[in-house]
Design a protein around this motif. Structure first.
Motif, PDB file in Angstrom:
ATOM      1  N   ARG A 143      27.252  26.430  58.728  1.00 43.44           N
ATOM      2  CA  ARG A 143      27.408  27.377  57.625  1.00 43.44           C
ATOM      3  C   ARG A 143      27.887  28.724  58.172  1.00 43.44           C
ATOM      4  N   LEU A 144      28.278  29.587  57.270  1.00 45.05           N
ATOM      5  CA  LEU A 144      28.665  30.958  57.602  1.00 45.05           C
ATOM      6  C   LEU A 144      27.817  31.899  56.775  1.00 45.05           C
ATOM      7  N   GLU A 145      27.295  32.930  57.426  1.00 46.14           N
ATOM      8  CA  GLU A 145      26.532  33.981  56.741  1.00 46.14           C
ATOM      9  C   GLU A 145      27.256  35.300  56.961  1.00 46.14           C
ATOM     10  N   LEU A 146      27.284  36.130  55.941  1.00 47.86           N
ATOM     11  CA  LEU A 146      28.010  37.380  56.011  1.00 47.86           C
ATOM     12  C   LEU A 146      27.198  38.482  55.349  1.00 47.86           C
ATOM     13  N   GLU A 147      27.007  39.558  56.087  1.00 41.23           N
ATOM     14  CA  GLU A 147      26.326  40.743  55.560  1.00 41.23           C
ATOM     15  C   GLU A 147      27.211  41.943  55.856  1.00 41.23           C
ATOM     16  N   SER A 148      27.295  42.850  54.916  1.00 43.09           N
ATOM     17  CA  SER A 148      28.095  44.044  55.127  1.00 43.09           C
ATOM     18  C   SER A 148      27.582  45.165  54.255  1.00 43.09           C
ATOM     19  N   GLU A 149      27.682  46.354  54.781  1.00 45.21           N
ATOM     20  CA  GLU A 149      27.303  47.529  54.008  1.00 45.21           C
ATOM     21  C   GLU A 149      28.384  48.575  54.189  1.00 45.21           C
ATOM     22  N   LEU A 150      28.871  49.063  53.082  1.00 45.00           N
ATOM     23  CA  LEU A 150      29.936  50.059  53.090  1.00 45.00           C
ATOM     24  C   LEU A 150      29.527  51.249  53.964  1.00 45.00           C
ATOM     25  N   VAL A 153      35.205  37.917  49.350  1.00 47.31           N
ATOM     26  CA  VAL A 153      35.877  37.856  50.647  1.00 47.31           C
ATOM     27  C   VAL A 153      36.044  36.431  51.187  1.00 47.31           C
ATOM     28  N   ARG A 154      35.231  35.495  50.727  1.00 47.42           N
ATOM     29  CA  ARG A 154      35.360  34.100  51.185  1.00 47.42           C
ATOM     30  C   ARG A 154      36.527  33.376  50.512  1.00 47.42           C
ATOM     31  N   ASP A 155      37.060  33.947  49.473  1.00 46.07           N
ATOM     32  CA  ASP A 155      38.217  33.391  48.783  1.00 46.07           C
ATOM     33  C   ASP A 155      39.456  33.665  49.642  1.00 46.07           C
ATOM     34  N   PRO A 156      40.252  32.623  49.965  1.00 42.33           N
ATOM     35  CA  PRO A 156      41.419  32.846  50.824  1.00 42.33           C
ATOM     36  C   PRO A 156      42.473  33.765  50.210  1.00 42.33           C
ATOM     37  N   PHE A 157      42.381  34.013  48.922  1.00 50.60           N
ATOM     38  CA  PHE A 157      43.353  34.887  48.279  1.00 50.60           C
ATOM     39  C   PHE A 157      42.797  36.287  48.061  1.00 50.60           C
ATOM     40  N   SER A 158      41.729  36.602  48.788  1.00 49.01           N
ATOM     41  CA  SER A 158      41.129  37.926  48.721  1.00 49.01           C
ATOM     42  C   SER A 158      41.414  38.649  50.030  1.00 49.01           C
ATOM     43  N   THR A 159      42.000  39.825  49.947  1.00 49.08           N
ATOM     44  CA  THR A 159      42.305  40.606  51.141  1.00 49.08           C
ATOM     45  C   THR A 159      42.425  42.070  50.772  1.00 49.08           C
ATOM     46  N   THR A 160      42.225  42.918  51.767  1.00 49.84           N
ATOM     47  CA  THR A 160      42.461  44.346  51.564  1.00 49.84           C
ATOM     48  C   THR A 160      43.823  44.745  52.105  1.00 49.84           C
ATOM     49  N   ARG A 161      44.499  43.809  52.757  1.00 46.80           N
ATOM     50  CA  ARG A 161      45.813  44.110  53.339  1.00 46.80           C
ATOM     51  C   ARG A 161      46.846  44.323  52.242  1.00 46.80           C
ATOM     52  N   THR A 162      47.755  45.226  52.527  1.00 48.87           N
ATOM     53  CA  THR A 162      48.861  45.458  51.597  1.00 48.87           C
ATOM     54  C   THR A 162      50.113  44.726  52.045  1.00 48.87           C
ATOM     55  N   THR A 163      50.098  44.177  53.276  1.00 50.11           N
ATOM     56  CA  THR A 163      51.282  43.502  53.815  1.00 50.11           C
ATOM     57  C   THR A 163      51.373  42.047  53.393  1.00 50.11           C
ATOM     58  N   ARG A 164      50.261  41.464  52.919  1.00 51.32           N
ATOM     59  CA  ARG A 164      50.282  40.088  52.429  1.00 51.32           C
ATOM     60  C   ARG A 164      49.176  39.906  51.401  1.00 51.32           C
ATOM     61  N   LYS A 165      49.261  38.824  50.643  1.00 46.54           N
ATOM     62  CA  LYS A 165      48.328  38.630  49.538  1.00 46.54           C
ATOM     63  C   LYS A 165      47.232  37.612  49.837  1.00 46.54           C
ATOM     64  N   VAL A 166      47.130  37.163  51.082  1.00 42.66           N
ATOM     65  CA  VAL A 166      46.076  36.221  51.452  1.00 42.66           C
ATOM     66  C   VAL A 166      45.298  36.758  52.641  1.00 42.66           C
ATOM     67  N   GLY A 167      44.049  36.372  52.728  1.00 44.93           N
ATOM     68  CA  GLY A 167      43.187  36.728  53.838  1.00 44.93           C
ATOM     69  C   GLY A 167      42.338  35.524  54.187  1.00 44.93           C
ATOM     70  N   GLY A 214      32.768  48.537  56.888  1.00 49.27           N
ATOM     71  CA  GLY A 214      32.001  47.658  56.014  1.00 49.27           C
ATOM     72  C   GLY A 214      32.760  47.307  54.745  1.00 49.27           C
ATOM     73  N   MET A 215      32.102  46.522  53.910  1.00 49.61           N
ATOM     74  CA  MET A 215      32.713  46.070  52.657  1.00 49.61           C
ATOM     75  C   MET A 215      31.841  46.478  51.481  1.00 49.61           C
ATOM     76  N   SER A 216      32.494  46.761  50.392  1.00 46.28           N
ATOM     77  CA  SER A 216      31.751  47.067  49.168  1.00 46.28           C
ATOM     78  C   SER A 216      31.078  45.786  48.678  1.00 46.28           C
ATOM     79  N   PRO A 217      30.001  45.906  47.906  1.00 49.93           N
ATOM     80  CA  PRO A 217      29.360  44.708  47.357  1.00 49.93           C
ATOM     81  C   PRO A 217      30.320  43.857  46.524  1.00 49.93           C
TER      82      PRO A 217
END
Length: 180
Positions: free
Chosen positions: A85-92, A55-69, A46-49
C-alpha cells in the motif's frame, strides 16, 4: 517503472520542486517480516487538504507544463500489485511524508534498482539540498547524510565530479556491507 529506485527519484524530484531544504529517504528490508518499506520525507511546501485528496489521480498535477502527474499513482499501483500500500501525509507549509510497503518476496515486485545512481543524481541536480539516505536490511544499517559530507568537505561543492563518484561508491559499498 522497472525499478523502485526510479519511483524514489521521481518522488524526490517532486520534493525538490516543492522547495524542500531536507529530503529523507528511508528504506527498510526485513526478510523476517517479508516487508520492504520506502519512506520519503520532505520539509517542502506541502499540499493543501483539497489537493491531497486528488493527488493519487494520474490526471491531478500542479505542473503547468503538462496535464498529468502519474508519479504517486504509479508508485501506489506498484505497491498494491505486490500486496502492499501507499500512505501519504502532507501539511501545507510543513512538508510531505510518503510511505510505501511491498511484500518483499512477491513475484511481481520490481527490484529496488540502482540506489547509488538515484542518490548521486539527486545530489548532482540539487547540491544545496540536504539529503539523508538510510537503508536498513535485516537489522544492518547504512546512512549517507549530506550535512556530514558538507562539514568534511569544507566548502567543496557536493556536485563536484570526484565527490559524486565518491558518493556513488560509498552507497554501493554501504549497501553491499548490509547485504552480507
Amino acid at each position: 517503472m522497472r525499478e523502485l529506485s526510479l519511483h524514489i527519484l521521481d518522488i524526490a524530484q517532486n520534493s525538490i520542486s516543492a522547495h524542500s531544504t531536507l529530503i529523507q529517504i528511508n528504506i527498510e528490508e526485513s526478510s523476517k517480516d517479508n516487508l520492504l518499506s520506502i519512506e520519503i520525507i520532505d520539509n517542502g511546501s506541502g499540499m493543501s487538504p483539497e489537493f491531497l485528496k486528488t493527488v493519487r489521480d494520474p490526471f491531478s498535477t500542479t505542473r503547468t507544463t503538462r496535464k498529468v502527474g502519474m508519479g504517486i499513482s504509479l508508485f501506489e499501483a506498484a505497491a498494491v500489485a505486490c500486496g502492499g500500500r501507499l500512505e501519504l501525509e502532507s501539511e501545507l507549509g510543513k512538508g510531505t511524508t510518503l510511505k510505501t510497503y511491498f511484500q518483499l518476496d512477491h513475484i511481481d515486485r520490481a527490484p529496488l534498482g540502482d540506489m547509488a545512481g538515484t542518490i548521486q543524481t539527486l545530489i548532482s541536480g540539487a547540491p544545496d539540498i540536504d539529503f539523508i539516505y538510510r537503508h536498513s536490511k535485516n537489522g544492518k544499517d547504512f546512512v549517507l547524510d549530506t550535512t556530514q559530507l558538507r562539514n568534511v568537505l569544507d566548502g567543496v561543492p557536493l556536485n563536484t565530479p570526484d565527490v559524486l563518484l565518491w558518493i556513488s561508491d560509498c552507497v554501493n559499498e554501504g549497501l553491499s556491507e548490509i547485504s552480507q
